[in-house]
Design a protein around this motif. Structure first.
Motif, PDB file in Angstrom:
ATOM      1  N   SER A   1       0.831  -1.196   0.000  1.00 22.78           N
ATOM      2  CA  SER A   1       0.000   0.000   0.000  1.00 22.78           C
ATOM      3  C   SER A   1       0.864   1.244   0.000  1.00 22.78           C
ATOM      4  O   SER A   1       2.032   1.224   0.406  1.00 22.78           O
ATOM      5  CB  SER A   1      -0.927   0.008   1.221  1.00 22.78           C
ATOM      6  N   LEU A   2       0.287   2.315  -0.464  1.00 23.69           N
ATOM      7  CA  LEU A   2       0.934   3.617  -0.489  1.00 23.69           C
ATOM      8  C   LEU A   2      -0.075   4.657  -0.045  1.00 23.69           C
ATOM      9  O   LEU A   2      -1.102   4.842  -0.687  1.00 23.69           O
ATOM     10  CB  LEU A   2       1.445   3.924  -1.913  1.00 23.69           C
ATOM     11  N   LEU A   3       0.189   5.289   1.087  1.00 21.45           N
ATOM     12  CA  LEU A   3      -0.741   6.250   1.685  1.00 21.45           C
ATOM     13  C   LEU A   3      -2.091   5.609   1.972  1.00 21.45           C
ATOM     14  O   LEU A   3      -3.143   6.243   1.799  1.00 21.45           O
ATOM     15  CB  LEU A   3      -0.907   7.466   0.770  1.00 21.45           C
ATOM     16  N   GLY A   4      -2.058   4.343   2.389  1.00 30.05           N
ATOM     17  CA  GLY A   4      -3.284   3.651   2.728  1.00 30.05           C
ATOM     18  C   GLY A   4      -4.049   3.091   1.558  1.00 30.05           C
ATOM     19  O   GLY A   4      -5.128   2.513   1.736  1.00 30.05           O
ATOM     20  N   ILE A   5      -3.545   3.243   0.346  1.00 30.22           N
ATOM     21  CA  ILE A   5      -4.202   2.738  -0.864  1.00 30.22           C
ATOM     22  C   ILE A   5      -3.275   1.730  -1.516  1.00 30.22           C
ATOM     23  O   ILE A   5      -2.059   1.951  -1.599  1.00 30.22           O
ATOM     24  CB  ILE A   5      -4.535   3.880  -1.844  1.00 30.22           C
TER      25      ILE A   5
ATOM     26  N   VAL B   1       8.060   0.128  -8.148  1.00 33.10           N
ATOM     27  CA  VAL B   1       9.236  -0.132  -7.322  1.00 33.10           C
ATOM     28  C   VAL B   1       8.827  -0.236  -5.854  1.00 33.10           C
ATOM     29  O   VAL B   1       9.313  -1.089  -5.110  1.00 33.10           O
ATOM     30  CB  VAL B   1      10.288   0.975  -7.524  1.00 33.10           C
ATOM     31  N   LYS B   2       7.905   0.635  -5.441  1.00 33.90           N
ATOM     32  CA  LYS B   2       7.402   0.574  -4.074  1.00 33.90           C
ATOM     33  C   LYS B   2       6.696  -0.752  -3.814  1.00 33.90           C
ATOM     34  O   LYS B   2       6.768  -1.313  -2.713  1.00 33.90           O
ATOM     35  CB  LYS B   2       6.442   1.740  -3.840  1.00 33.90           C
ATOM     36  N   ASP B   3       6.010  -1.285  -4.819  1.00 32.10           N
ATOM     37  CA  ASP B   3       5.292  -2.548  -4.658  1.00 32.10           C
ATOM     38  C   ASP B   3       6.262  -3.700  -4.391  1.00 32.10           C
ATOM     39  O   ASP B   3       5.994  -4.559  -3.557  1.00 32.10           O
ATOM     40  CB  ASP B   3       4.472  -2.826  -5.915  1.00 32.10           C
ATOM     41  N   PHE B   4       7.392  -3.729  -5.106  1.00 27.84           N
ATOM     42  CA  PHE B   4       8.361  -4.793  -4.910  1.00 27.84           C
ATOM     43  C   PHE B   4       9.190  -4.585  -3.649  1.00 27.84           C
ATOM     44  O   PHE B   4       9.606  -5.549  -3.011  1.00 27.84           O
ATOM     45  CB  PHE B   4       9.301  -4.883  -6.125  1.00 27.84           C
ATOM     46  N   GLY B   5       9.457  -3.348  -3.314  1.00 29.50           N
ATOM     47  CA  GLY B   5      10.373  -3.081  -2.205  1.00 29.50           C
ATOM     48  C   GLY B   5      11.782  -2.892  -2.733  1.00 29.50           C
ATOM     49  O   GLY B   5      12.204  -3.576  -3.667  1.00 29.50           O
ATOM     50  N   PHE B   6      12.503  -1.962  -2.160  1.00 28.99           N
ATOM     51  CA  PHE B   6      13.817  -1.623  -2.686  1.00 28.99           C
ATOM     52  C   PHE B   6      14.823  -2.768  -2.510  1.00 28.99           C
ATOM     53  O   PHE B   6      15.768  -2.880  -3.281  1.00 28.99           O
ATOM     54  CB  PHE B   6      14.333  -0.358  -1.996  1.00 28.99           C
ATOM     55  N   GLU B   7      14.646  -3.605  -1.524  1.00 36.42           N
ATOM     56  CA  GLU B   7      15.565  -4.721  -1.341  1.00 36.42           C
ATOM     57  C   GLU B   7      15.291  -5.847  -2.329  1.00 36.42           C
ATOM     58  O   GLU B   7      16.196  -6.393  -2.945  1.00 36.42           O
ATOM     59  CB  GLU B   7      15.454  -5.246   0.089  1.00 36.42           C
ATOM     60  N   ARG B   8      14.016  -6.165  -2.511  1.00 28.98           N
ATOM     61  CA  ARG B   8      13.655  -7.268  -3.412  1.00 28.98           C
ATOM     62  C   ARG B   8      13.871  -6.912  -4.875  1.00 28.98           C
ATOM     63  O   ARG B   8      14.196  -7.782  -5.691  1.00 28.98           O
ATOM     64  CB  ARG B   8      12.197  -7.647  -3.181  1.00 28.98           C
TER      65      ARG B   8
END
Length: 374
Positions: free
Chosen positions: A69-73, A209-216
């Motif tokens: 989620s991003l900002l609750g969405i 990119v936010k969905d995957f995560g910066f590490e993954r």
């Protein structure tokens, strides 16, 4: 008589041995028949129970992993919303391109039309807005599928997320390339639709990119880089023969004309112009270029006559008109372009910038300054 009577009485009663022999086979037969009956009855009962049992339900599909989620969405909702805006924008531009209608540019005036009608608005013969329309539509459908709408049966959750990431990467790469074209081939021209599309593309990439995560996402960095290189090479190949023209110059010829220089030259401008002439610095421009005219106005009437100015369209612009061989060989990316001491400066420049680039030392002028070489 008693003896005879006793013998007769005894003869009427069966012998115990005979009774045992006579009754044993009969009982055994009945037991066997009962056993056979009971076996058949149990088998029939089992068949009835089996036939009466309800069919086993089909295995349930594994639940999709919930998106981040991003900002609750959820990121899938964000992706669908941003791609939907891009779909509407490119749909409007596709309509303009296919019908030849005039673009409405509320902020930058006619700049949108100059870009949309140029050679750079077509990729391998396909209108660029149409390519964007299809791409934004694909992203919208995939993001809705990721959000649980099941528009594409049989698709895997990880496959959708990876495809969205790679598509967003390609869109951001293309937008960066187009911004470079806009800043070099269309100097001084701004296209609000181009800027909006670039903003949407970069936003989509950030969301994925936010969905995957910066590490993954580091696991897919190599694939993203490969996609970006392929897109850049494809666009470069498509635009290798493209030329920057004025809007509508395919239909008429623009005859050359001279623009009057209305400003007076300052002593600093005259001294700088003489210095630029002495070191062989050249200014490449076009008579129809407004920024070239502004550069001349900075120098003024007297200093402009001293400059080594190269007109790239001395015979006019438009249908059948081409730039001079000298300008073509210089590999110009826009007008004006300065060549000073091996340096290339694109666009109109402040006089101080030209002085620094040429290591000009001014003495006894209103703008006295001493610039040392880098």
């Amino acid at each position: 008589m008693a003896t005879i009577s006793a013998a007769l009485a005894i003869s009427f009663f069966p012998s115990p041995t005979r009774v045992a022999v006579a009754t044993t086979p009969s009982a055994s037969s009945r037991i066997k028949r009962a056993a056979r009956f009971r076996c058949c009855a149990e088998s029939s009962s089992q068949e009835q129970e089996t036939s009466a049992a309800p069919p086993a339900p089909p295995p349930e599909k594994p639940a999709r992993s919930p998106p981040s989620s991003l900002l609750g969405i959820s990121t899938s909702t964000w992706t669908a919303g941003v791609a939907g805006l891009g779909f509407l924008e490119t749909g409007y531009l596709t309509y303009l391109k296919l019908t030849g209608s005039e673009a409405f540019c509320p902020i930058t005036g006619a700049g949108c039309g100059d870009v949309l009608d140029s050679d750079y608005s077509v990729v391998f013969g396909i209108p660029l807005p149409l390519v964007g329309l299809v791409t934004y539509g694909l992203v919208t459908a995939l993001s809705l599928q990721e959000n649980g709408k099941d528009l594409l049966p049989g698709s895997d959750d990880l496959d959708i997320r990876l495809i969205l990431l790679l598509v967003a990467t390609s869109m951001a790469t293309a937008s960066a390339y187009f911004l470079y074209i806009l800043s070099t081939k269309f100097v001084g021209v701004s296209c609000s639709y181009c800027l909006l599309s670039a903003f949407l593309s970069f936003t989509l990439l950030f969301i994925r990119v936010k969905d995957f995560g910066f590490e993954r996402i580091q696991k897919f960095a190599g694939i993203q880089l490969a996609v970006a290189v392929i897109i850049a090479l494809a666009l470069t190949n498509s635009y290798s023969s493209a030329t920057t023209q004025l809007k509508g110059t395919d239909d008429f010829v623009l005859e050359p004309y001279e623009t009057e220089i209305t400003t007076e030259s300052s002593p600093f401008a005259i001294a700088l112009a003489r210095h630029l002439h002495s070191i062989g610095a050249k200014m490449y421009g076009a008579f129809w270029c407004s920024h070239c005219n502004e550069q001349k106005q900075m120098f003024g009437r007297e200093a402009t006559k001293i400059l080594d100015y190269v007109e790239c369209f001395p015979n006019g612009a438009g249908k059948g008109k081409k730039m001079t061989a000298e300008c073509a060989a210089a590999g110009l990316e826009g007008f004006p372009t300065w060549f000073i001491n091996g340096k290339v400066l694109s666009g109109d420049q402040e006089l101080e910038v030209l002085a620094e680039a040429s290591s000009f030392v001014a003495e006894g002028t209103e703008q006295s300054t001493e610039i040392s070489p880098n």
